[in-house]
Design a protein around this motif. Sequence first.
Motif, PDB file in Angstrom:
ATOM      1  N   VAL A 256       0.858  -1.183   0.000  1.00 50.61           N
ATOM      2  CA  VAL A 256       0.000   0.000   0.000  1.00 50.61           C
ATOM      3  C   VAL A 256       0.898   1.238   0.000  1.00 50.61           C
ATOM      4  O   VAL A 256       1.740   1.388   0.896  1.00 50.61           O
ATOM      5  CB  VAL A 256      -0.923   0.026   1.239  1.00 50.61           C
ATOM      6  CG1 VAL A 256      -1.794   1.289   1.232  1.00 50.61           C
ATOM      7  CG2 VAL A 256      -1.780  -1.231   1.305  1.00 50.61           C
ATOM      8  N   THR A 257       0.739   2.088  -1.000  1.00 48.22           N
ATOM      9  CA  THR A 257       1.535   3.312  -1.056  1.00 48.22           C
ATOM     10  C   THR A 257       0.934   4.341  -0.103  1.00 48.22           C
ATOM     11  O   THR A 257      -0.210   4.767  -0.283  1.00 48.22           O
ATOM     12  CB  THR A 257       1.582   3.877  -2.481  1.00 48.22           C
ATOM     13  OG1 THR A 257       2.141   2.897  -3.354  1.00 48.22           O
ATOM     14  CG2 THR A 257       2.444   5.129  -2.533  1.00 48.22           C
ATOM     15  N   LEU A 258       1.705   4.727   0.906  1.00 48.51           N
ATOM     16  CA  LEU A 258       1.228   5.683   1.906  1.00 48.51           C
ATOM     17  C   LEU A 258       1.527   7.118   1.503  1.00 48.51           C
ATOM     18  O   LEU A 258       0.796   8.045   1.869  1.00 48.51           O
ATOM     19  CB  LEU A 258       1.880   5.399   3.261  1.00 48.51           C
ATOM     20  CG  LEU A 258       1.645   4.005   3.867  1.00 48.51           C
ATOM     21  CD1 LEU A 258       2.435   3.873   5.164  1.00 48.51           C
ATOM     22  CD2 LEU A 258       0.167   3.757   4.110  1.00 48.51           C
ATOM     23  N   TRP A 259       2.632   7.309   0.783  1.00 48.58           N
ATOM     24  CA  TRP A 259       3.038   8.656   0.383  1.00 48.58           C
ATOM     25  C   TRP A 259       3.954   8.559  -0.830  1.00 48.58           C
ATOM     26  O   TRP A 259       4.772   7.640  -0.941  1.00 48.58           O
ATOM     27  CB  TRP A 259       3.795   9.346   1.535  1.00 48.58           C
ATOM     28  CG  TRP A 259       4.241  10.743   1.225  1.00 48.58           C
ATOM     29  CD1 TRP A 259       3.544  11.903   1.434  1.00 48.58           C
ATOM     30  CD2 TRP A 259       5.487  11.133   0.636  1.00 48.58           C
ATOM     31  NE1 TRP A 259       4.269  12.979   0.999  1.00 48.58           N
ATOM     32  CE2 TRP A 259       5.480  12.537   0.506  1.00 48.58           C
ATOM     33  CE3 TRP A 259       6.603  10.419   0.191  1.00 48.58           C
ATOM     34  CZ2 TRP A 259       6.545  13.255  -0.031  1.00 48.58           C
ATOM     35  CZ3 TRP A 259       7.662  11.124  -0.356  1.00 48.58           C
ATOM     36  CH2 TRP A 259       7.640  12.524  -0.458  1.00 48.58           C
ATOM     37  N   GLY A 260       3.823   9.497  -1.757  1.00 49.64           N
ATOM     38  CA  GLY A 260       4.724   9.549  -2.900  1.00 49.64           C
ATOM     39  C   GLY A 260       4.400   8.514  -3.957  1.00 49.64           C
ATOM     40  O   GLY A 260       3.242   8.154  -4.178  1.00 49.64           O
ATOM     41  N   ASN A 261       5.433   8.001  -4.600  1.00 45.64           N
ATOM     42  CA  ASN A 261       5.288   7.094  -5.735  1.00 45.64           C
ATOM     43  C   ASN A 261       5.229   5.638  -5.295  1.00 45.64           C
ATOM     44  O   ASN A 261       5.671   5.281  -4.206  1.00 45.64           O
ATOM     45  CB  ASN A 261       6.464   7.282  -6.698  1.00 45.64           C
ATOM     46  CG  ASN A 261       6.598   8.718  -7.170  1.00 45.64           C
ATOM     47  OD1 ASN A 261       5.604   9.395  -7.418  1.00 45.64           O
ATOM     48  ND2 ASN A 261       7.834   9.200  -7.276  1.00 45.64           N
ATOM     49  N   ASP A 262       4.719   4.798  -6.198  1.00 51.27           N
ATOM     50  CA  ASP A 262       4.693   3.356  -5.940  1.00 51.27           C
ATOM     51  C   ASP A 262       6.086   2.746  -6.054  1.00 51.27           C
ATOM     52  O   ASP A 262       6.347   1.680  -5.499  1.00 51.27           O
ATOM     53  CB  ASP A 262       3.778   2.641  -6.938  1.00 51.27           C
ATOM     54  CG  ASP A 262       2.337   3.102  -6.838  1.00 51.27           C
ATOM     55  OD1 ASP A 262       1.946   3.592  -5.765  1.00 51.27           O
ATOM     56  OD2 ASP A 262       1.605   2.974  -7.832  1.00 51.27           O
ATOM     57  N   THR A 263       6.963   3.415  -6.792  1.00 47.84           N
ATOM     58  CA  THR A 263       8.303   2.890  -7.063  1.00 47.84           C
ATOM     59  C   THR A 263       9.316   4.025  -6.982  1.00 47.84           C
ATOM     60  O   THR A 263       8.947   5.200  -6.921  1.00 47.84           O
ATOM     61  CB  THR A 263       8.382   2.268  -8.472  1.00 47.84           C
ATOM     62  OG1 THR A 263       8.098   3.294  -9.447  1.00 47.84           O
ATOM     63  CG2 THR A 263       7.388   1.130  -8.640  1.00 47.84           C
ATOM     64  N   ILE A 264      10.596   3.655  -6.997  1.00 49.15           N
ATOM     65  CA  ILE A 264      11.669   4.628  -7.209  1.00 49.15           C
ATOM     66  C   ILE A 264      12.408   4.237  -8.477  1.00 49.15           C
ATOM     67  O   ILE A 264      12.208   3.140  -9.013  1.00 49.15           O
ATOM     68  CB  ILE A 264      12.643   4.708  -6.018  1.00 49.15           C
ATOM     69  CG1 ILE A 264      13.281   3.333  -5.732  1.00 49.15           C
ATOM     70  CG2 ILE A 264      11.939   5.255  -4.785  1.00 49.15           C
ATOM     71  CD1 ILE A 264      14.395   3.385  -4.680  1.00 49.15           C
ATOM     72  N   SER A 265      13.243   5.121  -8.976  1.00 47.36           N
ATOM     73  CA  SER A 265      13.991   4.827 -10.197  1.00 47.36           C
ATOM     74  C   SER A 265      15.480   4.953  -9.938  1.00 47.36           C
ATOM     75  O   SER A 265      15.924   5.614  -8.994  1.00 47.36           O
ATOM     76  CB  SER A 265      13.571   5.758 -11.337  1.00 47.36           C
ATOM     77  OG  SER A 265      13.910   7.098 -11.021  1.00 47.36           O
ATOM     78  N   ASP A 266      16.258   4.295 -10.788  1.00 44.03           N
ATOM     79  CA  ASP A 266      17.711   4.390 -10.746  1.00 44.03           C
ATOM     80  C   ASP A 266      18.229   4.173 -12.164  1.00 44.03           C
ATOM     81  O   ASP A 266      17.443   3.945 -13.101  1.00 44.03           O
ATOM     82  CB  ASP A 266      18.294   3.354  -9.776  1.00 44.03           C
ATOM     83  CG  ASP A 266      19.733   3.656  -9.385  1.00 44.03           C
ATOM     84  OD1 ASP A 266      20.139   4.831  -9.507  1.00 44.03           O
ATOM     85  OD2 ASP A 266      20.450   2.739  -8.948  1.00 44.03           O
ATOM     86  N   VAL A 267      19.518   4.231 -12.324  1.00 51.31           N
ATOM     87  CA  VAL A 267      20.142   3.981 -13.625  1.00 51.31           C
ATOM     88  C   VAL A 267      21.052   2.772 -13.491  1.00 51.31           C
ATOM     89  O   VAL A 267      21.874   2.698 -12.576  1.00 51.31           O
ATOM     90  CB  VAL A 267      20.950   5.202 -14.106  1.00 51.31           C
ATOM     91  CG1 VAL A 267      21.651   4.895 -15.424  1.00 51.31           C
ATOM     92  CG2 VAL A 267      20.042   6.420 -14.255  1.00 51.31           C
ATOM     93  N   MET A 268      20.880   1.807 -14.391  1.00 47.79           N
ATOM     94  CA  MET A 268      21.710   0.602 -14.398  1.00 47.79           C
ATOM     95  C   MET A 268      22.198   0.364 -15.820  1.00 47.79           C
ATOM     96  O   MET A 268      21.393   0.193 -16.737  1.00 47.79           O
ATOM     97  CB  MET A 268      20.909  -0.602 -13.901  1.00 47.79           C
ATOM     98  CG  MET A 268      21.620  -1.943 -14.018  1.00 47.79           C
ATOM     99  SD  MET A 268      23.056  -2.118 -12.952  1.00 47.79           S
ATOM    100  CE  MET A 268      22.276  -2.418 -11.377  1.00 47.79           C
ATOM    101  N   CYS A 269      23.507   0.382 -16.004  1.00 47.60           N
ATOM    102  CA  CYS A 269      24.114   0.157 -17.323  1.00 47.60           C
ATOM    103  C   CYS A 269      23.527   1.107 -18.375  1.00 47.60           C
ATOM    104  O   CYS A 269      23.265   0.714 -19.517  1.00 47.60           O
ATOM    105  CB  CYS A 269      23.942  -1.294 -17.752  1.00 47.60           C
ATOM    106  SG  CYS A 269      24.739  -2.490 -16.679  1.00 47.60           S
ATOM    107  N   GLY A 270      23.295   2.347 -17.977  1.00 47.14           N
ATOM    108  CA  GLY A 270      22.803   3.350 -18.912  1.00 47.14           C
ATOM    109  C   GLY A 270      21.304   3.378 -19.089  1.00 47.14           C
ATOM    110  O   GLY A 270      20.776   4.281 -19.741  1.00 47.14           O
TER     111      GLY A 270
END
Length: 452
Positions: A256-270
């Motif tokens: 259950v998403t309480l605040w903000g986004n359901d996911t986060i993002s990052d960079v992997m191998c470009g």
Amino acid sequence: MPEKNQVCTAEITALTSEGSGVCRVDGMAVFVPETAVGDVCEIKIVKVLKSYAYGIVEKIITPSADRIENTCPVYKKCGGCLLRHISYEAECRTKNGIVRDAFERIGGLSPEFDTFLGAEDTEHYRNKAQYPVANIDGKAVCGFFAPRSHRLVPVTDCALQPKMFRDILDTVIAYINEKKISAYDEASNTGIVRHIYIRRGAHSGEIMVCIVVRKDISRQLSALCRQLSEKFSGIKSIIMNINDRKTNVILGDKCVTLWGNDTISDVMCGNTVEISPLSFYQVNTVQAERLYGKALEYASPKGDEVIADLYCGAGTIGLSMAKQAKKIVGVEIIPQAVENAKRNAQRNNINTADFYCGDAGEVFGKLRKKGCAPDIIVVDPPRKGCSAETIDVIAEAAPKKIVMISCNPATAARDTKLLSEKGYNVEKICGVDLFPRTGHVECVVLMSRKVI
């Protein structure tokens, strides 16, 4: 044969993958924790089995040249790090030896071994931490379980975790105690808060905080969400994961998403990648990029090949090869990870990748019957290795190359031996250290189809 409580002097001649030193007493192998190769020790035998024994150090008579001063106050209590008492150079030698020994001894193979890829950073490298919560002296605390137990060792300032994790943990634990939200008790299956789970994008800096609970307490956590979001600008997602089962599995199925986004993002191998609480994502981003780079080097796609990525997780390995391939076909058993993989492909404008949910062997077998004929198969199985069905369907597909990434050299050696018996040469192996100061080591294996 040594006897229990016998005290003897012996030299440590090797280290195991569990971090214990090995010596011989009266011709029997004795495993001794917290020792280094070259230590001459006075050892007390504490347990004798049929073909080996266990001992503890009573006194170090002559210390090994590999020994260094341990800097972690809970090193001997928490069990997370096994090798803080030796230099990192010695650790890399040990891990390289573990990889070589697995394939030569267990697999009976004689491949070329590439240069071991050690890490530049051995501290604060993890992008993920899962801290169990327990009640000690009437207060909720978090930390790690002591070795071979579920006895919690309180710790928030772990040397392997990013420094801001400590401040986030302190904020969460203080809130839990202030609001008198109970910690989970495994024995009675009572209490609420089971784990505090934090993920961070190493390149993006985005942070997810996930509170694992036995039942829905979203209303009680609303003020915590405000505190965390105001205090830590890097936090982009606060999740409540509900796990109501009596189990030692950390996460439940419902998020259950309480605040903000359901996911986060990052960079992997470009590539920009999306990370959910249930997604598999390598915990050491920098070393994972080197690991995947070695896998790409071994695969060496020329642009017109179909690559099958089995046990693909969020698709990071296959997508890192997509620009050099005609098509990527990924298979993963965790539905949320498959959805992440699909969105990762979309976010990076990769329209040549398809992802399927299910058991790797079963789903890939069905795809084979529908005409999927990969030129290269990349396989990244869990610690237990590939299932027999997966090994069979890989061999039946007869790709030109197989690239295996493994977090367990022993099962990788077993599986590559099976594949070598089904028509493949094991050509190259490279050990990669994704987990400095712990006993874990990864490896990449290149196999090519035998020419008949």
